[in-house]
Design an enzyme around this catalytic site. Sequence first.
Site, PDB file in Angstrom:
ATOM      1  N   LEU A  61       0.836  -1.214   0.000  1.00 17.45           N
ATOM      2  CA  LEU A  61       0.000   0.000   0.000  1.00 17.45           C
ATOM      3  C   LEU A  61       0.866   1.258   0.000  1.00 17.45           C
ATOM      4  O   LEU A  61       2.054   1.198   0.320  1.00 17.45           O
ATOM      5  CB  LEU A  61      -0.903  -0.041   1.239  1.00 17.45           C
ATOM      6  CG  LEU A  61      -1.807  -1.289   1.281  1.00 17.45           C
ATOM      7  CD1 LEU A  61      -2.373  -1.508   2.674  1.00 17.45           C
ATOM      8  CD2 LEU A  61      -2.921  -1.160   0.250  1.00 17.45           C
ATOM      9  N   PRO A  62       0.259   2.410  -0.340  1.00 14.02           N
ATOM     10  CA  PRO A  62       1.070   3.626  -0.473  1.00 14.02           C
ATOM     11  C   PRO A  62       1.777   4.061   0.809  1.00 14.02           C
ATOM     12  O   PRO A  62       2.966   4.376   0.773  1.00 14.02           O
ATOM     13  CB  PRO A  62       0.047   4.692  -0.901  1.00 14.02           C
ATOM     14  CG  PRO A  62      -1.092   3.928  -1.501  1.00 14.02           C
ATOM     15  CD  PRO A  62      -1.135   2.617  -0.783  1.00 14.02           C
ATOM     16  N   LYS A  83       9.339  10.911   0.375  1.00 16.71           N
ATOM     17  CA  LYS A  83       8.539  10.139   1.343  1.00 16.71           C
ATOM     18  C   LYS A  83       9.463   9.368   2.303  1.00 16.71           C
ATOM     19  O   LYS A  83       9.282   9.414   3.517  1.00 16.71           O
ATOM     20  CB  LYS A  83       7.633   9.150   0.597  1.00 16.71           C
ATOM     21  CG  LYS A  83       6.899   8.195   1.519  1.00 16.71           C
ATOM     22  CD  LYS A  83       6.286   7.012   0.795  1.00 16.71           C
ATOM     23  CE  LYS A  83       5.902   5.931   1.809  1.00 16.71           C
ATOM     24  NZ  LYS A  83       5.502   4.667   1.207  1.00 16.71           N
ATOM     25  N   LYS A 134      15.081  -0.367   5.891  1.00 20.20           N
ATOM     26  CA  LYS A 134      14.677   0.349   4.672  1.00 20.20           C
ATOM     27  C   LYS A 134      14.889   1.865   4.828  1.00 20.20           C
ATOM     28  O   LYS A 134      15.467   2.510   3.953  1.00 20.20           O
ATOM     29  CB  LYS A 134      13.206   0.025   4.381  1.00 20.20           C
ATOM     30  CG  LYS A 134      12.556   0.813   3.282  1.00 20.20           C
ATOM     31  CD  LYS A 134      12.839   0.263   1.919  1.00 20.20           C
ATOM     32  CE  LYS A 134      12.235   1.149   0.842  1.00 20.20           C
ATOM     33  NZ  LYS A 134      12.609   0.777  -0.482  1.00 20.20           N
TER      34      LYS A 134
HETATM   35  P1  NAD Z   1       1.201   2.707  -6.206  1.00 20.07           P
HETATM   36  O1  NAD Z   1       0.599   4.002  -5.824  1.00 20.07           O
HETATM   37  O2  NAD Z   1       1.498   2.410  -7.625  1.00 20.07           O
HETATM   38  O3  NAD Z   1       0.274   1.498  -5.666  1.00 20.07           O
HETATM   39  C1  NAD Z   1      -0.423   1.513  -4.461  1.00 20.07           C
HETATM   40  C2  NAD Z   1      -1.739   0.803  -4.704  1.00 20.07           C
HETATM   41  O4  NAD Z   1      -2.444   0.684  -3.470  1.00 20.07           O
HETATM   42  C3  NAD Z   1      -2.668   1.542  -5.691  1.00 20.07           C
HETATM   43  O5  NAD Z   1      -3.057   0.679  -6.741  1.00 20.07           O
HETATM   44  C4  NAD Z   1      -3.850   1.947  -4.806  1.00 20.07           C
HETATM   45  O6  NAD Z   1      -5.102   1.964  -5.518  1.00 20.07           O
HETATM   46  C5  NAD Z   1      -3.812   0.846  -3.765  1.00 20.07           C
HETATM   47  N1  NAD Z   1      -4.554   1.181  -2.557  1.00 20.07           N
HETATM   48  C6  NAD Z   1      -4.736   2.388  -1.970  1.00 20.07           C
HETATM   49  N2  NAD Z   1      -5.536   2.248  -0.889  1.00 20.07           N
HETATM   50  C7  NAD Z   1      -5.860   0.933  -0.814  1.00 20.07           C
HETATM   51  C8  NAD Z   1      -6.659   0.180   0.072  1.00 20.07           C
HETATM   52  N3  NAD Z   1      -7.300   0.768   1.096  1.00 20.07           N
HETATM   53  N4  NAD Z   1      -6.789  -1.150  -0.138  1.00 20.07           N
HETATM   54  C9  NAD Z   1      -6.143  -1.752  -1.179  1.00 20.07           C
HETATM   55  N5  NAD Z   1      -5.385  -1.083  -2.052  1.00 20.07           N
HETATM   56  C10 NAD Z   1      -5.240   0.248  -1.867  1.00 20.07           C
HETATM   57  O7  NAD Z   1       2.503   2.573  -5.292  1.00 20.07           O
HETATM   58  P2  NAD Z   1       3.739   1.567  -5.532  1.00 20.07           P
HETATM   59  O8  NAD Z   1       4.781   2.254  -6.344  1.00 20.07           O
HETATM   60  O9  NAD Z   1       3.216   0.233  -5.922  1.00 20.07           O
HETATM   61  O10 NAD Z   1       4.324   1.500  -4.037  1.00 20.07           O
HETATM   62  C11 NAD Z   1       3.726   0.703  -3.027  1.00 20.07           C
HETATM   63  C12 NAD Z   1       4.621   0.740  -1.798  1.00 20.07           C
HETATM   64  O11 NAD Z   1       5.909   0.235  -2.143  1.00 20.07           O
HETATM   65  C13 NAD Z   1       4.838   2.143  -1.228  1.00 20.07           C
HETATM   66  O12 NAD Z   1       4.833   2.061   0.173  1.00 20.07           O
HETATM   67  C14 NAD Z   1       6.213   2.546  -1.770  1.00 20.07           C
HETATM   68  O13 NAD Z   1       6.873   3.463  -0.917  1.00 20.07           O
HETATM   69  C15 NAD Z   1       6.908   1.194  -1.779  1.00 20.07           C
HETATM   70  N6  NAD Z   1       8.013   1.074  -2.749  1.00 20.07           N
HETATM   71  C16 NAD Z   1       7.880   1.535  -4.023  1.00 20.07           C
HETATM   72  C17 NAD Z   1       8.932   1.403  -4.932  1.00 20.07           C
HETATM   73  C18 NAD Z   1       8.815   1.909  -6.345  1.00 20.07           C
HETATM   74  O14 NAD Z   1       9.844   1.979  -7.030  1.00 20.07           O
HETATM   75  N7  NAD Z   1       7.625   2.225  -6.825  1.00 20.07           N
HETATM   76  C19 NAD Z   1      10.133   0.786  -4.524  1.00 20.07           C
HETATM   77  C20 NAD Z   1      10.228   0.287  -3.237  1.00 20.07           C
HETATM   78  C21 NAD Z   1       9.163   0.425  -2.348  1.00 20.07           C
END
Ligand code: NAD
Length: 296
Positions: A65-66, A246, A171
């Site tokens: 999740l975000p 973030k 992390k």
């Molecule tokens: P993203 O915004 O693409 O995906 C998050 C998803 O969660 C979205 O599809 C959203 O609709 C969903 N969501 C929101 N509220 C929800 C709920 N109540 N129930 C179910 N789903 C819900 O973000 P991302 O890039 O996939 O990142 C996800 C996590 O991974 C974050 O915490 C981010 O910091 C971490 N992260 C991201 C990266 C990267 O390169 N993108 C790398 C390492 C870690």
Amino acid sequence: MHIGFLGLGNMGGPMAQNLLKAGHQLSVFDPASPAIAALVELGAAAAASPAAVARANVELIITMLPAAAQVKSVYLGEDGLLANLRAGVMLIDCSTIDPLSAREVAAAAAEHGNPMLDAPVSGGTGGATAGTLTFMVGGTAADFDRAQPTLAAMGKNIVHCGDSGNGQVAKVANNMLLGISMVGVAEAMALGVALGMDAKVLAGIINTSSGRCWSSEINNPFPGVLENAPAARGYSGGFGTDLMLKDLGLASEAAKQIRQPVILGALTQQLYQSFSAQGNGGLDFSAIINLYRKDA
Ligand code: NAD
């Protein structure tokens, strides 16, 4: 294994796909992701809410999740997972959140009879697609051993970092250092070039000397140094400035709660905040070098 997966965004979507490819049965939920259709096509069952995932007779639940607000609402909310889950089902949160929130949710899960691990990742969307993520895992050794084979379908390096919350600790510490080192490399590269040196030659010296680090060698911020780095394509792709902002915020917040100084971390956070406020939040975080380049 029947697994519940919530949060099918840029990271969660491909991670869930890798679980399906490994032969797991999936029940998935996301309020708004284009990834759901692709997953259903591959055999996943779409659920209408976190509660529906919890009641789908799953053996394990993974969330991606975000931020902490969504993690708390998905786990602790009225229509959330814990209120609707049988005891014994293991929970793994792969979102990047602050360590204290991770410990708070894990404690609530333990009270409900559900073992929980925090397992944030590094490796970006490329690693999520290729199934080569690094998982930094916090929780008991026994729970880590139980989760390991499932995480191995999505990642290559799976490291037990200690008790609950310690995956998030690893992390935030790593990413704070990454932000600081990127600003350091940007400052040094910009200085060297402004003093008349060729960027590629300077990067070559740094990368065979004591200044060498991931930011200088793999993601050098100066355009023209590396053919495949974001700097070579206008800083598109890569690891976004707002995601770095973030993670720096999580480090500063966690540090504040225990009165631990993070002097360079806080300064770096302010630099990224200012850079993001100028409209650069979507650019790779190496674009911070534009704060230093007179010609940029
Ligand atoms: P993203 O915004 O693409 O995906 C998050 C998803 O969660 C979205 O599809 C959203 O609709 C969903 N969501 C929101 N509220 C929800 C709920 N109540 N129930 C179910 N789903 C819900 O973000 P991302 O890039 O996939 O990142 C996800 C996590 O991974 C974050 O915490 C981010 O910091 C971490 N992260 C991201 C990266 C990267 O390169 N993108 C790398 C390492 C870690």
